[in-house]
Design a protein around this motif. Structure first.
Motif, PDB file in Angstrom:
ATOM      1  N   HIS A 103       3.613   8.627   5.781  1.00  0.00           N
ATOM      2  CA  HIS A 103       3.433   7.446   5.278  1.00  0.00           C
ATOM      3  C   HIS A 103       4.252   7.107   3.961  1.00  0.00           C
ATOM      4  CE1 HIS A 103       1.212   3.923   3.457  1.00  0.00           C
ATOM      5  NE2 HIS A 103       1.707   3.222   4.742  1.00  0.00           N
ATOM      6  N   ALA A 140       0.746  -1.212  -0.011  1.00  0.00           N
ATOM      7  CA  ALA A 140      -0.005  -0.046   0.125  1.00  0.00           C
ATOM      8  C   ALA A 140       0.953   1.085   0.099  1.00  0.00           C
ATOM      9  CB  ALA A 140      -0.930  -0.117   1.401  1.00  0.00           C
ATOM     10  N   ARG A 163       4.834  -7.563   8.437  1.00  0.00           N
ATOM     11  CA  ARG A 163       4.400  -6.339   7.967  1.00  0.00           C
ATOM     12  C   ARG A 163       5.463  -5.374   8.187  1.00  0.00           C
ATOM     13  NH1 ARG A 163      -1.038  -5.162   9.520  1.00  0.00           N
ATOM     14  NH2 ARG A 163      -1.417  -6.161   7.541  1.00  0.00           N
ATOM     15  N   THR A 189       6.631  -1.388   7.817  1.00  0.00           N
ATOM     16  CA  THR A 189       6.055  -0.128   7.701  1.00  0.00           C
ATOM     17  C   THR A 189       6.960   1.094   7.530  1.00  0.00           C
ATOM     18  OG1 THR A 189       4.066  -0.748   9.221  1.00  0.00           O
ATOM     19  CG2 THR A 189       4.515   1.726   8.730  1.00  0.00           C
ATOM     20  N   ALA A 204       5.081   3.561   2.829  1.00  0.00           N
ATOM     21  CA  ALA A 204       4.339   2.311   2.360  1.00  0.00           C
ATOM     22  C   ALA A 204       4.153   1.334   3.455  1.00  0.00           C
ATOM     23  CB  ALA A 204       5.467   1.756   1.398  1.00  0.00           C
ATOM     24  N   THR A 205       3.108   0.767   3.249  1.00  0.00           N
ATOM     25  CA  THR A 205       3.275  -0.556   4.108  1.00  0.00           C
ATOM     26  C   THR A 205       3.353  -1.756   3.081  1.00  0.00           C
ATOM     27  OG1 THR A 205       1.720   0.574   5.604  1.00  0.00           O
ATOM     28  CG2 THR A 205       1.659  -1.803   5.627  1.00  0.00           C
TER      29      THR A 205
END
Length: 151
Positions: A139, A93, A129, A131, A141-142
């Motif tokens: 933010h 994401a 995950r 982060t 990306a995740t």
């Protein structure tokens, strides 16, 4: 089955589930503009957005993979009593783009462990995950990274 006898997949799953929530050591890295352009050329990018160091190039989306080794260090158990270990998939994401000169901060966490039945028997999956954020706290990306182990 291993040479030592059958594998108790449920006991193995229980052991791994106790690790959910384990965190990797946070890491930070300065993104060099020249390194971004070099990565872009190596991966066949042709858009000047990814190549022009005078513009402070933007990282291609696949550049995220360069943060995985350090950001997810120690989260996956690799020495399971199963014959095969595979990196199965990544789900990203995206947030703000990574640019040359950014300081990228990474935080990794083991988020899931589960079993699925495959054609050759049970397959044990681990998902971590990663982060990523930049120097402004935005933010970047995740990235969910999954592996599978099976007999």
């Amino acid at each position: 089955m291993s040479e030592a006898g059958p594998i108790d997949i449920e006991a193995l799953l229980d052991d791994l589930r106790r690790r959910i929530g384990t965190r990797a050591e946070p890491a930070s890295r300065l993104v060099e503009p020249g390194a971004l352009a070099k990565f872009a050329r190596a991966t066949g990018q042709t858009d000047p957005l990814f190549l022009d160091t005078a513009l402070g190039p933007v990282a291609p989306p696949t550049y995220l993979s360069t943060f995985c080794a350090e950001g997810l260090a120690g989260l996956f158990i690799l020495d399971l009593p199963l014959a095969m270990f595979l990196h199965t998939d990544d789900v990203a994401a995206l947030g703000v783009p990574i640019r040359g000169g950014d300081m990228i901060h990474s935080e990794g966490e083991l988020v899931d462990v589960f079993v699925k039945q495959g054609r050759r028997g049970p397959m044990l999956f681990q998902t971590a995950r990663l982060t990523l954020s930049n120097q402004d706290g935005a933010h970047v990306a995740t990235l969910d990274v999954s592996t599978a182990s099976f007999a």
